[in-house]
Motif scaffolding. Structure first.
Motif, PDB file in Angstrom:
ATOM      1  N   PHE A   1      44.928  22.229   0.511  1.00  0.00           N
ATOM      2  CA  PHE A   1      44.827  20.832   0.631  1.00  0.00           C
ATOM      3  C   PHE A   1      44.375  20.208   2.143  1.00  0.00           C
ATOM      4  O   PHE A   1      43.164  19.468   1.858  1.00  0.00           O
ATOM      5  N   PRO A   2      44.737  20.883   3.206  1.00  0.00           N
ATOM      6  CA  PRO A   2      44.053  20.177   4.459  1.00  0.00           C
ATOM      7  C   PRO A   2      42.593  20.566   4.538  1.00  0.00           C
ATOM      8  O   PRO A   2      41.836  20.065   5.435  1.00  0.00           O
ATOM      9  N   LYS A   3      42.079  21.398   3.845  1.00  0.00           N
ATOM     10  CA  LYS A   3      40.382  22.040   4.232  1.00  0.00           C
ATOM     11  C   LYS A   3      39.675  21.281   3.049  1.00  0.00           C
ATOM     12  O   LYS A   3      38.543  21.368   3.132  1.00  0.00           O
ATOM     13  N   LEU A   4      40.432  20.089   2.287  1.00  0.00           N
ATOM     14  CA  LEU A   4      39.415  19.588   1.392  1.00  0.00           C
ATOM     15  C   LEU A   4      38.675  18.385   2.086  1.00  0.00           C
ATOM     16  O   LEU A   4      39.253  17.799   2.853  1.00  0.00           O
ATOM     17  N   PRO A   5      37.405  18.450   1.876  1.00  0.00           N
ATOM     18  CA  PRO A   5      36.437  17.437   2.818  1.00  0.00           C
ATOM     19  C   PRO A   5      37.030  15.968   2.613  1.00  0.00           C
ATOM     20  O   PRO A   5      37.209  15.400   3.877  1.00  0.00           O
ATOM     21  N   ILE A   6      37.490  15.443   1.416  1.00  0.00           N
ATOM     22  CA  ILE A   6      38.127  14.472   1.501  1.00  0.00           C
ATOM     23  C   ILE A   6      39.253  13.798   2.194  1.00  0.00           C
ATOM     24  O   ILE A   6      39.568  12.870   2.836  1.00  0.00           O
TER      25      ILE A   6
ATOM     26  N   LYS B   1      40.048  15.875   4.918  1.00  0.00           N
ATOM     27  CA  LYS B   1      39.865  15.811   6.371  1.00  0.00           C
ATOM     28  C   LYS B   1      39.219  14.498   6.545  1.00  0.00           C
ATOM     29  O   LYS B   1      39.314  13.944   7.866  1.00  0.00           O
ATOM     30  N   TYR B   2      38.619  13.894   5.982  1.00  0.00           N
ATOM     31  CA  TYR B   2      37.925  12.543   6.130  1.00  0.00           C
ATOM     32  C   TYR B   2      38.605  11.531   6.404  1.00  0.00           C
ATOM     33  O   TYR B   2      38.981  10.891   7.524  1.00  0.00           O
ATOM     34  N   TYR B   3      39.914  11.634   5.701  1.00  0.00           N
ATOM     35  CA  TYR B   3      40.970  10.457   5.806  1.00  0.00           C
ATOM     36  C   TYR B   3      41.866  10.650   6.945  1.00  0.00           C
ATOM     37  O   TYR B   3      42.365   9.891   7.713  1.00  0.00           O
ATOM     38  N   ARG B   4      42.135  12.057   7.218  1.00  0.00           N
ATOM     39  CA  ARG B   4      42.999  12.284   8.431  1.00  0.00           C
ATOM     40  C   ARG B   4      42.160  12.228   9.593  1.00  0.00           C
ATOM     41  O   ARG B   4      42.772  11.702  10.613  1.00  0.00           O
ATOM     42  N   ARG B   5      40.991  12.449   9.662  1.00  0.00           N
ATOM     43  CA  ARG B   5      40.150  12.309  10.985  1.00  0.00           C
ATOM     44  C   ARG B   5      40.143  10.565  11.009  1.00  0.00           C
ATOM     45  O   ARG B   5      40.171  10.015  12.381  1.00  0.00           O
TER      46      ARG B   5
ATOM     47  N   LEU C   1      44.990  18.601  10.931  1.00  0.00           N
ATOM     48  CA  LEU C   1      43.389  18.907  11.419  1.00  0.00           C
ATOM     49  C   LEU C   1      43.180  19.736  11.850  1.00  0.00           C
ATOM     50  O   LEU C   1      42.015  20.523  11.627  1.00  0.00           O
ATOM     51  N   ALA C   2      44.116  20.550  12.406  1.00  0.00           N
ATOM     52  CA  ALA C   2      44.097  21.735  13.400  1.00  0.00           C
ATOM     53  C   ALA C   2      43.968  22.934  12.256  1.00  0.00           C
ATOM     54  O   ALA C   2      43.093  23.871  12.126  1.00  0.00           O
TER      55      ALA C   2
END
Length: 418
Positions: free
Chosen positions: A206-211, A213-217, A231-232
C-alpha cells in the motif's frame, strides 16, 4: 517547477484501482474477526447457553474499543500511523489464533473458565479494532473519497462474506458430529489468514502505490507528521522539501474541528445506537420461532450484512448521495421509527417482514455511515482531516457501546431473561 506539478498530477491518477482493492481488503480485515464472532454466535449459544453470548461479547468488545479509540484520538497528531495500523492488524491476527487455541484446548466444552477466557480474548479484539479503525479512517481521510469509500465497503464485505460462509458451513456440517464447532473453527482460521494478509499488504504494498505516495506527500506538505514513517517505507526519506516552512501552517485544534462537525458526529453516533440496539442481540433472542428454525437468526444476520454492504456502495450513485447536512440529520432521526416496527413485527409479523426490516436497517446504516465519512473531511488540511477521522470514529464507537447496552432492554418482560 511545471514538470514537477505535471508529474504529481500523473502520480495522483496512478495505482488508483490497486489502492481501492487494497483498501477494500484492509476494510475486510478490520471487521472480519468481529463479524465472525457475531456469525458463529449460534455455536457459542450451544457451548454457553446461559450466558447470552451475542450480548455479553458485544458488551465486552466495545467498551475496550471505546476507551482505546478515545486515548488514541486525543494523541492522534503524535502517533505514527504506520506503526499504529500494523500493531492493530497484528493484534487481530494473534487474538483470532488464540480463539482457535482456546477452543482446541477446551475441546469445545463450556463453563465459566472457558467463557472468561473467551471474554478476555474478545476484549483484545476490541483494542485492535479501535487501533485499526481510527488509524485507517484518519489516514484515508487524507486521500481521495474513493479510497475511504472502498475501505468502508470492505467493512461491509466482511459481514456479507462471513454470513455467506456461515450459511455454507452450516449446510455442510449440520448433520455431522460437532458440525457447529467445525464451522466455527473454519471461520476463525479464515479470519486469521485475512488479517495476516492485511499486515503484509499495509506494510509492503500500500505505501508504495503512486496515488498513496502523492496524498501522503501532500499531507506532509500541510504539516502532517503522522505520515512520515509511511513515506519512509515508500522510499521518501524526507518530505520537508515540499514546503518552505511546515510550522507556518496553522491548524484547527480538536475542539474547533469537533464544534464544526458536531452534527456529523452525533448523526454517526445515533445511527449506531439504533443499529446495535437491534443487531445482533434482538435477532438472536427476540424474534421467536419461525419456519426457518435454527436457520432463522443466521438468515437475519446475513440479510443485515448484505443490506449494510449495499448501503456502503449506494453513495456512489449521485442522486442517492446525501450532501445536505439537514437531510442527513432528518434521515438519521427518522430511522428511530424502526424501533416500534421491529417490536410489532417480532410480536405479530411473519419472517418475511422481519427479513425486509433487517435488510433496510443494514442498508441505512451503511449508507449514512459512508455519506458522512466522505463529506466531513472536505475543505480541511491534512492534519485536520486525520484528527476529524479519529474523532468521528470515537463517536461511532460510542454509539455502538450505547446501542449494545440499550439492546438489553429488549429482554425486559421475557421469562428467564437473566
Amino acid at each position: 517547477m511545471a514538470d514537477r506539478y505535471e508529474n504529481q498530477a500523473l502520480e495522483m491518477l496512478q495505482g488508483k484501482f490497486q489502492a481501492k482493492v487494497i483498501c477494500c481488503i484492509l476494510g475486510i480485515g478490520g471487521l472480519v474477526a468481529w463479524n465472525s464472532l457475531l456469525t458463529i454466535a449460534d455455536y457459542y449459544y450451544h457451548v454457553f447457553p446461559d450466558y447470552h453470548p451475542s450480548r455479553v461479547l458485544t458488551l465486552v468488545y466495545q467498551p475496550f474499543a471505546l476507551v482505546t479509540v478515545v486515548i488514541l484520538a486525543y494523541h492522534e497528531s503524535k502517533i505514527n500511523s504506520r506503526k499504529r495500523n500494523m500493531i492493530g492488524y497484528t493484534i487481530f491476527t494473534i487474538s483470532t489464533l488464540l480463539l482457535i487455541a482456546l477452543d482446541l484446548a477446551t475441546k469445545g466444552r463450556g463453563g465459566i473458565g472457558p467463557y472468561l477466557g473467551l471474554c478476555t480474548i474478545v476484549a483484545s479484539l476490541g483494542l485492535a479494532d479501535a487501533t485499526v479503525q481510527g488509524g485507517m479512517i484518519g489516514d484515508l481521510s487524507l486521500m481521495c473519497p474513493e479510497l475511504i469509500q472502498s475501505y468502508m465497503a470492505g467493512l461491509g464485505v466482511a459481514g456479507a462474506l462471513t454470513s455467506a460462509f456461515r450459511l455454507m458451513t452450516k449446510a455442510a456440517f449440520e448433520n455431522s458430529n460437532g458440525g457447529l464447532r467445525k464451522g466455527a473453527l473454519i471461520f476463525l482460521t479464515i479470519s486469521a489468514l485475512i488479517q495476516f494478509l492485511c499486515v503484509m499488504l499495509y506494510a509492503y504494498v500500500f505505501p508504495k502505490l503512486p496515488i498513496v505516495k502523492y496524498y501522503r506527500r501532500k499531507a506532509a506538505s500541510e504539516g502532517s507528521k503522522t505520515v512520515t514513517a509511511d513515506l519512509a517505507a515508500a522510499g521518501i526519506k524526507s518530505p520537508s522539501y515540499l514546503t518552505d516552512d511546515v510550522s507556518s501552517y496553522q491548524r484547527l485544534n480538536k475542539k474547533e474541528i469537533l464544534h464544526q462537525n458536531i452534527d456529523y458526529a452525533m448523526n454517526l453516533s445515533l445511527t449506531y445506537i439504533l443499529s446495535l440496539s437491534i443487531f445482533p442481540g434482538f435477532l438472536y433472542e427476540n424474534t421467536g420461532q419461525h419456519g426457518l428454525g435454527s436457520w432463522y437468526a443466521l438468515v437475519l444476520v446475513a440479510m443485515y450484512n448484505c443490506g449494510n454492504l449495499i448501503g456502503r456502495y449506494t453513495p456512489l450513485v449521485k442522486w442517492l448521495m446525501f450532501e445536505n447536512r439537514k437531510w442527513i440529520t432528518i434521515a438519521t432521526l427518522s430511522r428511530f421509527l424502526l424501533i416500534p416496527a421491529f417490536y410489532f413485527t417480532a410480536k405479530y409479523g411473519d419472517q418475511g417482514w422481519m427479513i425486509m426490516l433487517v435488510t433496510f436497517l443494514g442498508w441505512t446504516t451503511g449508507h449514512l455511515n459512508v455519506c458522512i465519512l466522505i463529506i466531513a473531511p472536505k475543505g480541511y488540511k491534512g492534519p485536520e482531516k486525520n484528527a476529524l477521522g479519529n474523532l468521528l470514529v470515537v463517536f461511532v464507537t460510542g454509539g455502538i457501546v450505547v446501542g449494545t447496552s440499550l439492546g438489553w432492554l429488549w429482554l425486559i418482560g421475557k421469562n428467564n431473561a437473566f
